[in-house]
Scaffold this motif. Structure first.
Motif, PDB file in Angstrom:
ATOM      1  N   SER A 447      86.561  19.597  44.908  1.00 34.22           N
ATOM      2  CA  SER A 447      85.985  20.111  46.157  1.00 34.22           C
ATOM      3  C   SER A 447      86.658  21.427  46.533  1.00 34.22           C
ATOM      4  CB  SER A 447      86.172  19.081  47.282  1.00 34.22           C
ATOM      5  OG  SER A 447      85.735  19.626  48.506  1.00 34.22           O
ATOM      6  N   THR A 448      85.845  22.485  46.514  1.00 31.62           N
ATOM      7  CA  THR A 448      86.387  23.822  46.790  1.00 31.62           C
ATOM      8  C   THR A 448      86.933  23.914  48.205  1.00 31.62           C
ATOM      9  OG1 THR A 448      84.796  24.763  45.247  1.00 31.62           O
ATOM     10  CG2 THR A 448      85.855  26.278  46.800  1.00 31.62           C
ATOM     11  N   HIS A 449      86.197  23.384  49.156  1.00 30.42           N
ATOM     12  CA  HIS A 449      86.626  23.462  50.547  1.00 30.42           C
ATOM     13  C   HIS A 449      87.957  22.742  50.754  1.00 30.42           C
ATOM     14  CE1 HIS A 449      82.950  25.326  51.983  1.00 30.42           C
ATOM     15  NE2 HIS A 449      82.239  24.431  51.295  1.00 30.42           N
ATOM     16  N   ALA A 450      88.117  21.575  50.144  1.00 32.35           N
ATOM     17  CA  ALA A 450      89.362  20.828  50.307  1.00 32.35           C
ATOM     18  C   ALA A 450      90.532  21.562  49.662  1.00 32.35           C
ATOM     19  CB  ALA A 450      89.214  19.430  49.709  1.00 32.35           C
ATOM     20  N   LEU A 451      90.321  22.136  48.482  1.00 33.92           N
ATOM     21  CA  LEU A 451      91.385  22.875  47.815  1.00 33.92           C
ATOM     22  C   LEU A 451      91.810  24.092  48.639  1.00 33.92           C
ATOM     23  CD1 LEU A 451      90.035  22.702  44.158  1.00 33.92           C
ATOM     24  CD2 LEU A 451      92.080  21.555  45.038  1.00 33.92           C
ATOM     25  N   ILE A 452      90.807  24.809  49.162  1.00 32.21           N
ATOM     26  CA  ILE A 452      91.134  25.970  49.990  1.00 32.21           C
ATOM     27  C   ILE A 452      91.889  25.532  51.245  1.00 32.21           C
ATOM     28  CG2 ILE A 452      90.135  27.812  51.393  1.00 32.21           C
ATOM     29  CD1 ILE A 452      87.845  27.953  49.406  1.00 32.21           C
ATOM     30  N   GLY A 453      91.445  24.458  51.849  1.00 32.11           N
ATOM     31  CA  GLY A 453      92.099  23.989  53.073  1.00 32.11           C
ATOM     32  C   GLY A 453      93.556  23.640  52.855  1.00 32.11           C
ATOM     33  N   ASP A 469      98.888  27.455  43.723  1.00 32.53           N
ATOM     34  CA  ASP A 469      98.313  26.486  42.784  1.00 32.53           C
ATOM     35  C   ASP A 469      96.966  25.958  43.294  1.00 32.53           C
ATOM     36  OD1 ASP A 469      98.317  24.566  40.549  1.00 32.53           O
ATOM     37  OD2 ASP A 469      98.688  23.082  42.125  1.00 32.53           O
ATOM     38  N   PHE A 470      96.919  25.529  44.543  1.00 32.15           N
ATOM     39  CA  PHE A 470      95.668  24.989  45.092  1.00 32.15           C
ATOM     40  C   PHE A 470      94.585  26.062  45.188  1.00 32.15           C
ATOM     41  CE2 PHE A 470      98.245  21.381  46.301  1.00 32.15           C
ATOM     42  CZ  PHE A 470      97.354  20.320  46.258  1.00 32.15           C
ATOM     43  N   LEU A 471      94.974  27.262  45.629  1.00 26.59           N
ATOM     44  CA  LEU A 471      93.974  28.326  45.754  1.00 26.59           C
ATOM     45  C   LEU A 471      93.452  28.757  44.385  1.00 26.59           C
ATOM     46  CD1 LEU A 471      95.653  30.452  48.575  1.00 26.59           C
ATOM     47  CD2 LEU A 471      93.602  29.045  48.772  1.00 26.59           C
ATOM     48  N   SER A 472      94.302  28.737  43.390  1.00 28.21           N
ATOM     49  CA  SER A 472      93.853  29.086  42.026  1.00 28.21           C
ATOM     50  C   SER A 472      92.867  28.052  41.519  1.00 28.21           C
ATOM     51  CB  SER A 472      95.065  29.179  41.092  1.00 28.21           C
ATOM     52  OG  SER A 472      95.953  30.194  41.526  1.00 28.21           O
ATOM     53  N   ARG A 473      93.130  26.782  41.798  1.00 28.24           N
ATOM     54  CA  ARG A 473      92.170  25.737  41.404  1.00 28.24           C
ATOM     55  C   ARG A 473      90.841  25.913  42.117  1.00 28.24           C
ATOM     56  NH1 ARG A 473      95.585  20.533  42.678  1.00 28.24           N
ATOM     57  NH2 ARG A 473      93.511  19.554  42.466  1.00 28.24           N
ATOM     58  N   ALA A 474      90.919  26.305  43.393  1.00 27.26           N
ATOM     59  CA  ALA A 474      89.672  26.551  44.113  1.00 27.26           C
ATOM     60  C   ALA A 474      88.941  27.758  43.540  1.00 27.26           C
ATOM     61  CB  ALA A 474      89.971  26.778  45.599  1.00 27.26           C
ATOM     62  N   LEU A 475      89.684  28.748  43.111  1.00 26.55           N
ATOM     63  CA  LEU A 475      89.069  29.948  42.540  1.00 26.55           C
ATOM     64  C   LEU A 475      88.383  29.640  41.219  1.00 26.55           C
ATOM     65  CD1 LEU A 475      88.763  32.961  43.137  1.00 26.55           C
ATOM     66  CD2 LEU A 475      90.830  33.371  41.818  1.00 26.55           C
ATOM     67  N   ILE A 476      88.906  28.688  40.464  1.00 28.30           N
ATOM     68  CA  ILE A 476      88.244  28.271  39.209  1.00 28.30           C
ATOM     69  C   ILE A 476      86.884  27.667  39.518  1.00 28.30           C
ATOM     70  CG2 ILE A 476      88.395  26.653  37.282  1.00 28.30           C
ATOM     71  CD1 ILE A 476      91.441  27.035  37.382  1.00 28.30           C
ATOM     72  N   GLY A 477      86.816  26.891  40.583  1.00 24.45           N
ATOM     73  CA  GLY A 477      85.543  26.281  40.947  1.00 24.45           C
ATOM     74  C   GLY A 477      84.557  27.268  41.531  1.00 24.45           C
ATOM     75  N   ASP A 478      85.051  28.354  42.138  1.00 27.59           N
ATOM     76  CA  ASP A 478      84.166  29.345  42.755  1.00 27.59           C
ATOM     77  C   ASP A 478      84.757  30.737  42.484  1.00 27.59           C
ATOM     78  OD1 ASP A 478      82.318  30.714  44.201  1.00 27.59           O
ATOM     79  OD2 ASP A 478      82.833  29.835  46.161  1.00 27.59           O
ATOM     80  N   PRO A 479      84.622  31.229  41.255  1.00 32.15           N
ATOM     81  CA  PRO A 479      85.286  32.493  40.877  1.00 32.15           C
ATOM     82  C   PRO A 479      84.742  33.713  41.601  1.00 32.15           C
ATOM     83  CG  PRO A 479      83.813  31.747  39.132  1.00 32.15           C
ATOM     84  CD  PRO A 479      83.859  30.639  40.142  1.00 32.15           C
ATOM     85  N   THR A 480      83.605  33.624  42.209  1.00 29.03           N
ATOM     86  CA  THR A 480      83.028  34.796  42.888  1.00 29.03           C
ATOM     87  C   THR A 480      83.436  34.872  44.363  1.00 29.03           C
ATOM     88  OG1 THR A 480      81.019  33.550  43.446  1.00 29.03           O
ATOM     89  CG2 THR A 480      81.048  34.752  41.340  1.00 29.03           C
ATOM     90  N   ARG A 485      90.135  34.798  46.412  1.00 26.83           N
ATOM     91  CA  ARG A 485      90.924  35.766  45.638  1.00 26.83           C
ATOM     92  C   ARG A 485      91.923  36.490  46.549  1.00 26.83           C
ATOM     93  NH1 ARG A 485      87.029  39.718  42.681  1.00 26.83           N
ATOM     94  NH2 ARG A 485      89.061  40.736  42.321  1.00 26.83           N
ATOM     95  N   ALA A 486      91.435  36.929  47.703  1.00 30.04           N
ATOM     96  CA  ALA A 486      92.317  37.655  48.620  1.00 30.04           C
ATOM     97  C   ALA A 486      93.435  36.757  49.137  1.00 30.04           C
ATOM     98  CB  ALA A 486      91.503  38.215  49.780  1.00 30.04           C
ATOM     99  N   GLU A 487      93.115  35.505  49.435  1.00 26.71           N
ATOM    100  CA  GLU A 487      94.130  34.584  49.956  1.00 26.71           C
ATOM    101  C   GLU A 487      95.168  34.274  48.888  1.00 26.71           C
ATOM    102  OE1 GLU A 487      95.460  33.388  53.365  1.00 26.71           O
ATOM    103  OE2 GLU A 487      93.326  33.932  53.252  1.00 26.71           O
ATOM    104  N   THR A 488      94.719  34.146  47.648  1.00 30.67           N
ATOM    105  CA  THR A 488      95.666  33.897  46.554  1.00 30.67           C
ATOM    106  C   THR A 488      96.612  35.077  46.377  1.00 30.67           C
ATOM    107  OG1 THR A 488      93.946  32.569  45.465  1.00 30.67           O
ATOM    108  CG2 THR A 488      95.833  33.237  44.135  1.00 30.67           C
ATOM    109  N   ALA A 489      96.065  36.270  46.433  1.00 37.06           N
ATOM    110  CA  ALA A 489      96.909  37.467  46.308  1.00 37.06           C
ATOM    111  C   ALA A 489      97.911  37.554  47.455  1.00 37.06           C
ATOM    112  CB  ALA A 489      96.023  38.720  46.273  1.00 37.06           C
ATOM    113  N   TRP A 490      97.484  37.209  48.652  1.00 34.33           N
ATOM    114  CA  TRP A 490      98.382  37.263  49.819  1.00 34.33           C
ATOM    115  C   TRP A 490      99.521  36.253  49.688  1.00 34.33           C
ATOM    116  CZ3 TRP A 490     100.398  40.063  53.200  1.00 34.33           C
ATOM    117  CH2 TRP A 490     100.924  39.579  54.402  1.00 34.33           C
ATOM    118  N   CYS A 491      99.218  35.076  49.138  1.00 38.04           N
ATOM    119  CA  CYS A 491     100.272  34.084  48.918  1.00 38.04           C
ATOM    120  C   CYS A 491     101.293  34.599  47.907  1.00 38.04           C
ATOM    121  CB  CYS A 491      99.678  32.766  48.442  1.00 38.04           C
ATOM    122  SG  CYS A 491      98.821  31.843  49.743  1.00 38.04           S
TER     123      CYS A 491
END
Length: 1430
Positions: A447-453, A469-480, A485-491
């Motif tokens: 679940s992308t929403h749960a991973l992002i949350g 780690d969680f944001l990267s997994r979410a990005l795999i599910g929704d690469p676009t 992407r921005a949140e992962t970079a900020w982390c």
């Protein structure tokens, strides 16, 4: 056979002729021979019917129908018979009518058959119950036996089914109501459960759905069919709701089919459409049929769900394409063919529409789901959380009703709720949000929403590695997804890799810019984060100040979104710390905080600025808003080190300034839970505790603050704990720990020397401690503290001579010397003079100088002098106090209350001077003095300035008590009107009434004072004075003793009266009649009171004299001689100056007492000289009235004591003749007092001559004759008789002693006297002529001892004597037991008597105890030696 036929004919003829009895007889005659005769039974039934015998008629008809079941004649009779009986035979009528109609059907007679059925229906409707009517209608249904035969002649089946439906509906409704009404009254019944059970029972057995379906099947009218389709769906749905979960599936399928059919047919029944929408279980709204949604809107335009759907479909979050912008609008009017443009709603209109719709349908889960998603989109997180929680509850309710799980709907709502919780009161709700996301991931790991949350939560908790780690997994599910992407970079940047974070953030910018205007928030956030990366990559001052660096990125972020709050915060830091532009910095911080209360850093800077300007209301607003944002506390389990404590600390400071100490305590405690090492919060908490009176808690808080002395605060500055030391000293001062407080203030002064506030607190504490020492009896320490206070006051006066508190403290310090007059010589005249002369203005000391005579000239008298005496120093100390308070009046000129207090303090000092200086006159004059006049004027001035102060009125009342009783009474009453809980004022009022001889009002006032404050000693003292005046000295003594016990050491009147009353009790008639001597322990307390009294007032000669008398009573003769010698010297000096007869009388008494004490120590010559001096002084002037020192009654005791002292001194000096002369004079002086006669007789007997001994006997006989019960005379005469072997006299004495032993005389009950009586009786028994032998004497002695024990079984002395005489162990054991019961406080047994009892037991251990108890007595040592020898 012919007879049967004849009988039938006769029966028929009788029926025709209405002769029914004959018809019955003839029919029965036929049946007697032929029971199966059909016609006979019919005739019999008809005849009996006509005779009214319905039951017998029915039997006959039944018999006939059994013989010929298909013949209509008998059935017609039954129908007719039952019709007559109406209500009672409706069921039988229906059976007979249906059978008759079937017979007509068999005969193909439709008319007659229809007639019978019509009558049946009408009869059942008129006379039957609802159930019977329902059964009758069943005949008309297609399932009935006659429907095919009479089709077309009967009502249409749909009509019949409708009637049946109405009947069944009514029956079920009534049954439900009836059952609920009955069951709800049962014990433990709940209305909701009862309703559910009843509906389940009724609806599970209901046939309504079948009837509704038949109506639908048979009806030819579409409207009727639609109506009953609605009823069918409603009933099926209601049944589904109440069915148990195991029976729901089938019924649910039925409901779904019915609802789906209506939706397909586009029948606008809201329940069907609601089911079609609400029961759809989808993860995303895009999976729904938008056509159904739009048709719902069209069919139900005023429905609440319609409003929400309409707003949702037109909103930015709708997954469906928008409808055509132009719709043709047909209808009446001029523009029938024209098109009207439908303008899109604004966001405000849309939100208002959806909110209105939600209020109309509070139980729709779909409506709450859509509303929660829309609130989340609008970033109204609080509303989204509230709505989503309700949606989850509603889905759960729907699941219970339908048996469906609605898991996808629940997950979608849970995602909305959890996402909202991330931002609502962050990070308070993060644990709950994470728990919700994890519950979704258990079912849907991708679940992308749960991973992002979870990633966002971990980012907030500063757990950046797991967040990546969680944001990267979410990005795999929704690469676009650019946001991921921005949140992962900020982390990554927050994890310390600012270069990589900046690179990835910059790579996201093109994609963000290409997404259109909706991405402005994301673009602003990305630009801001790039700026933060630039800011932190190079932290040098020049780099951060560079306007092309991070500053430019922050500006670009604001260009992208002018309302992006974090950019304003960073710009504020730039302007404040680098550009040095405070005005712009404040604007930026203010803008950031206005946009987002979560900007904690901006809020802190803003609050600091407001606090520096004293704008506490704004500080409170900022702090409270930050607290409400939820950003100050880390969530439980978070890796974030700590939260933000400053909002609570700032709020605590605001509440502290408002004196809302309870609230400030809570705020500081909350701040310390977040930051336990915050020094300033500990100090604030301690100050709040201190101001609210919780001193122990304040002490702990300040001590904790002191432990943080070597730490740094949150700004990186070293902590200075001097303020904590200062506040801790204040707390110790409030707790009365003045030594610790003084030590604390001096520690602060070592760090900050010359600090005015600390110096003032120090000098006040020194004086307060001195007052406490005076109250508790530490007079020397009080004087030392006062002298230290004067030195500190000198130091303060060098810097701030105009301070009001300074001069008040100086005045109080000088006054203390007037309370401890024994050390008044230590008054520091030089220091006080220097202090009073510093920065002096002439007018300050001239206030009231014309009244009290104390002005500038008084300063010259403060010069040190070796010849200064105690009274001189007392005068100087009081004058210094008056001058200090005068100066305080000028120092407080700017404040009304302080000036009123200054006038009151001056009046108090003037009154103290009146008490101490004016009352020194030995004549006891009560006239007014200049000090008293000045005091009254001061009190009046204080009242003019502050009339509502009860203490001022009380002081005026005290000052005017003797001068103007009316004014005094008015002042006391006014004071009590202002404060009726003041025990001191009630006591003063009682004293006033006592002086006015109004004993009743005085008693009422003292009683009220005691009830108001039972520990106020002077109230009990006044009650004691009242008891004395009313003639109850014993009660007065108890009251004086109680007053002394509860009073403090500074109370002079309680000590005086307690000592006087105790001494008076020693010479009371009841006490004087007893020859017993009081225990020394009883005299220690009054002696201690006198010792303290003489420290407070050493010039009080009468009580010095009294102290010597107490010392004499306890055997401390040397101290008594020293005191009496001092008294004699001072009285003699006073007499030489004043030649006052009062002084002469005091001198004579002191000399008499001094001689008596000297006699006690064996100084017979000095004792004789002093006694003769006393006699000479007491006889000065002869009959000259002007020089007579006192009435003879007052000096008789003094002269008697002097005569006795001189006589005894000469006796012991072997001057018998002179001694006899003095005793003879004493006898004349006392009026033949028996005690004096005893002394005279002893001296005469000791002289040894026969003539003198004869005179002694004669004197004793005469004394006993005049005073028959005088025990000393009897005992002395008995002793002389024993020595003279005068058996006749001894027998008479023994007789008198036997009579006295059984009397109630207190003298006889005294232990010592009992022992004397016993010894004398023992001697009499032994010497008695009847005791011829030693054995007889022994027996007589034992008899006397037994008699003594019988009369006084608790006497340890009697048991000890019996043990000694008999040598038995039992009397010794009893003696020991009685002695143990007689020791203080149980009795008055002395140590030597107790030792004697232990010595008599014969045991080694008891002998040792006897030695320890009374080592000066030989009894214990002898017993110890004998026990060891054995």
């Amino acid at each position: 056979m012919s007879g049967t036929k004849a009988a039938l004919k006769a029966a028929k003829a009788a029926l025709d002729a209405s002769k029914f009895d004959i018809a019955v007889v003839q029919s029965e005659k036929v049946l007697a021979t032929d029971p199966q005769n059909y016609h006979a039974n019919v005739f019999l039934g008809l005849a009996r019917d006509k005779l009214g015998k319905y039951a017998e008629a029915a039997e006959a008809y039944d018999a006939a129908t059994k013989i010929k079941g298909n013949d209509a004649l008998a059935w017609q009779g039954l129908v007719s018979l039952y019709e007559k009986q109406a209500e009672g035979k409706v069921d039988e009528y229906r059976t007979a009518a249906v059978r008759l109609a079937e017979i007509y059907m068999g005969a193909d007679d439709r008319t007659r058959s229809q007639t019978v059925i019509d009558k049946l229906i009408q009869f059942s409707q008129d006379h039957g119950t609802r159930a019977q009517y329902k059964q009758a209608l069943g005949v008309l249904l297609p399932s009935g036996p006659l429907y095919d035969f009479l089709e077309g002649r009967l009502p249409h089946p749909s009509n019949t089914y409708i009637k049946l439906a109405n009947i069944v509906e009514t029956e079920e409704k009534e049954r439900i109501n009836r059952e609920i009404g009955e069951r709800r009254t049962r014990l433990g019944a709940r209305i909701d459960q009862v309703t559910l059970d009843v509906k389940r029972e009724v609806m599970s057995q209901s046939v309504l759905e079948e009837i509704y379906q038949n109506v639908i099947d048979w009806s030819n009218e579409d409207e009727v069919r639609r109506q009953f389709e609605e009823k069918l769906l409603s009933h099926a749905y209601n049944t589904l709701v109440v069915l148990p979960s195991g029976e729901k599936p089938n019924k649910r399928n039925r409901v779904e089919d019915l609802a789906r059919g209506m939706v397909i047919l586009k029948h606008p029944f809201s329940l069907a459409w609601d089911i079609a929408l609400e029961w759809v279980d989808v993860e995303r709204m895009a999976e729904c049929d938008v056509g159904v949604l739009r048709e719902y809107i069209a069919f139900f335009p005023e429905n609440g769900l319609t409003k929400i759907l309409k707003g949702y479909l037109e909103s930015e979050i709708s997954p469906f394409p928008a409808e055509a912008a132009i719709e043709g609008e047909g209808g009446e009017g001029e523009n029938e063919s024209s098109g009207t443009a439908i303008l899109p709603m604004s966001s405000e209109e849309r939100l208002l529409l959806m909110t209105e719709g939600l209020d109309e349908i509070p139980k729709s889960a779909l409506a709450h789901r859509l509303m929660g998603e829309y609130y989340l989109f609008l970033e109204e997180y609080e509303s989204a959380v509230e709505i989503s929680r309700k949606a989850r509850k509603l889905v759960s309710i729907d699941s219970q009703k339908t048996g469906l799980s609605f898991q996808r709907n629940t997950d979608a709502i849970t995602i909305t709720l959890a996402t909202s919780l991330i931002h609502y009161q962050s990070p308070k709700n993060h644990p709950e949000a994470r728990q919700l996301f994890e519950s979704i991931l258990k079912r849907t790991p991708t679940s992308t929403h749960a991973l992002i949350g979870i990633g966002l939560i971990l980012e907030e908790q500063e757990d950046y590695i797991d967040a990546i780690d969680f944001l990267s997994r979410a990005l795999i599910g929704d690469p676009t997804n650019i946001r991921i992407r921005a949140e992962t970079a900020w982390c990554k940047a927050l994890n310390g890799d600012y270069a990589l974070g900046q690179e990835e953030l910059e790579s996201c910018l093109p994609a963000v810019e290409s997404t259109g205007p909706q991405a402005r928030d994301l673009k602003a956030q990305t630009l801001y984060r790039i700026g933060i990366c630039v800011w932190n990559r190079d932290s040098s001052f020049s780099s951060r100040k560079d306007r092309k660096g991070a500053y430019a990125r922050f500006l670009d972020a604001l260009k992208a979104n002018i309302n992006f709050a974090p950019a304003y915060t960073s710009l504020g830091v730039y302007y404040a710390d680098y550009a040095k532009d405070r005005r712009r910095a404040r604007k930026c911080f203010q803008k950031a905080f206005e946009l987002s209360p979560g900007e904690v850093f901006a809020a802190e800077r803003l609050a600091q600025g407001f606090a520096d300007q004293g704008e506490w209301d704004l500080v409170e607003i900022v702090s409270q808003r930050v607290i409400d944002s939820g950003k100050v506390r880390p969530s439980p389990g978070s890796k974030k080190q700590k939260g933000e404590s400053w909002p609570y600390a700032a709020l605590g400071v605001v509440e502290l300034n408002r004196q809302e100490y309870t609230k400030s305590i809570v705020s500081f405690q909350t701040a310390l839970r977040i930051s336990p090492e915050d020094y300033h919060s500990w100090v604030g908490l301690g100050e709040s505790y201190h101001n609210s009176g919780r001193y122990i808690a304040a002490t702990k808080a300040f001590e904790q603050a002191k432990r943080l002395e070597n730490t740094v605060d949150r700004r990186g500055r070293a902590v200075e704990s001097w303020f904590a030391n200062y506040m801790l000293a204040n707390v110790k001062r409030e707790l009365g720990e003045y030594e610790n407080a003084v030590r604390g203030y001096r520690e602060v002064l070592n760090i900050h020397p010359g600090e005015f506030g600390v110096l003032i607190a120090l000098v006040q504490t020194l004086v307060e401690g001195a007052w406490r020492d005076v109250e508790t009896g530490f007079f020397g320490r009080a004087i030392e503290g006062t002298k230290d206070a004067i030195k500190v006051a000198n130091e303060i006066s060098e810097k701030r001579p105009d301070a009001f508190n300074l001069w008040k403290v100086v005045g109080d310090a000088c006054t203390i010397f007037s309370w401890v007059q024994a050390r008044v010589e230590e008054f520091p005249c030089k220091d006080v003079k220097t202090l009073l002369e510093r920065d002096i203005e002439i007018g300050e000391y001239e206030l009231f100088a014309d009244v009290d005579g104390i002005g500038m000239d008084a300063l010259s008298s403060f010069l040190p002098s070796e010849t200064s005496t105690g009274p001189d120093m007392l005068t100087k100390s009081l004058h210094a106090a008056i001058l200090a308070h005068k100066r305080a009046i000028y120092a407080s000129a700017g404040e009304t209350h302080a000036q009123a207090v200054a006038w009151f303090n001056l009046g108090h000092s003037e009154h103290r001077a009146h008490v101490c200086l004016h009352s020194q006159n030995l004549d006891g004059s009560r006239k007014s003095s200049r000090y008293l006049k000045a005091a009254i004027r001061c009190f009046k001035r204080a009242i003019e300035l502050e009339a509502g102060n009860s203490e001022f009125w009380n002081a005026l009342g005290v000052a005017t008590t003797l001068l103007n009783p009316k004014v005094s009474q008015h002042a006391f009453v006014r004071s009590l009107h202002l404060n009726d809980k003041n025990a001191r004022v009630w006591t003063n009022l009682g004293t006033f009434y006592l002086l006015q001889n109004d004993f009743q009002l005085a008693n009422d006032s003292f009683t009220r004072a005691q009830s108001t404050d039972p520990d106020y000693a002077h109230a009990w003292l006044g009650q004691g004075f009242l008891a004395l005046l009313l003639g109850d000295p014993k009660e007065a003594q108890l009251l004086f003793e109680h007053a002394f016990e509860i009073s403090d050491s500074s109370s002079v009147p309680t000590k005086r009266q307690y000592a006087l009353s105790t001494f008076a009790q020693l010479f009371s008639p009841s006490h004087a009649s007893s020859s017993s001597t009081p225990r020394n322990s009883n005299l220690v307390q009054p002696l201690f009171a006198l010792h303290q009294l003489l420290r407070l007032s050493p010039a009080d000669l009468p009580f010095q004299h009294l102290s010597a008398l107490f010392l004499e009573r306890i055997g401390n003769y040397l101290a008594a001689i020293e005191t009496l010698t001092n008294v004699c010297e001072k009285v003699e000096q006073d007499y030489e100056v004043t030649e006052s007869p009062v002084s002469l009388t005091r001198f004579a008494r002191a000399k008499a007492d001094l001689g008596r004490v000297e006699l006690a120590i064996g100084d017979f010559a000095t004792a004789n000289d002093d006694a003769e001096t006393a006699l000479q002084l007491s006889s000065l002037g002869g009959d000259d009235e002007e020089t007579t020192p006192a009435p003879s009654s007052e000096l008789s005791g003094c002269r008697l004591s002097a005569h006795l002292t001189a006589g005894l001194a000469r006796y012991y000096a072997n001057d018998m003749d002179a001694a006899l002369e003095m005793f003879q004079a004493a006898l004349e002086e006392s009026g033949d007092a028996p005690d004096v006669i005893c002394l005279l007789s002893e001296v005469l007997w000791a002289k040894g001559g026969e003539r003198e001994r004869s005179v002694a006997r004669d004197q004793l006989f005469e004394s006993i004759g005049r005073h028959p019960g005088h025990l000393p005379s009897i005992l002395l005469l008995g002793a002389i008789a024993v020595l003279d072997r005068d058996f006749d006299t001894l027998e008479a004495v023994s007789s008198d002693l036997h009579e006295l032993r059984v009397s109630d005389s207190e003298v006889v009950r005294d232990g010592r006297n009992q022992e004397k009586i016993q010894h004398l009786l023992d001697a009499a028994a032994i010497l008695s002529p009847s005791s011829g032998s030693a054995a007889d004497g022994k027996h007589a002695e034992m008899a006397q001892l037994a008699t003594s024990i019988l009369l006084s079984p608790s006497s340890a002395s009697a048991w000890s004597q019996l043990a000694e005489r008999s040598g038995e162990i039992y009397p010794a054991e009893m003696a020991l037991k009685m002695a143990a019961r007689g020791v203080p406080p149980l009795g008055a047994l002395q140590a030597k008597d107790l030792a004697r009892a232990f010595a008599g037991s014969g045991r080694v251990g008891d002998a040792q105890k006897a030695v320890v108890i009374a080592p000066w007595k030989s009894d214990g040592w002898v017993a110890f030696r004998e026990a060891l020898a054995q």
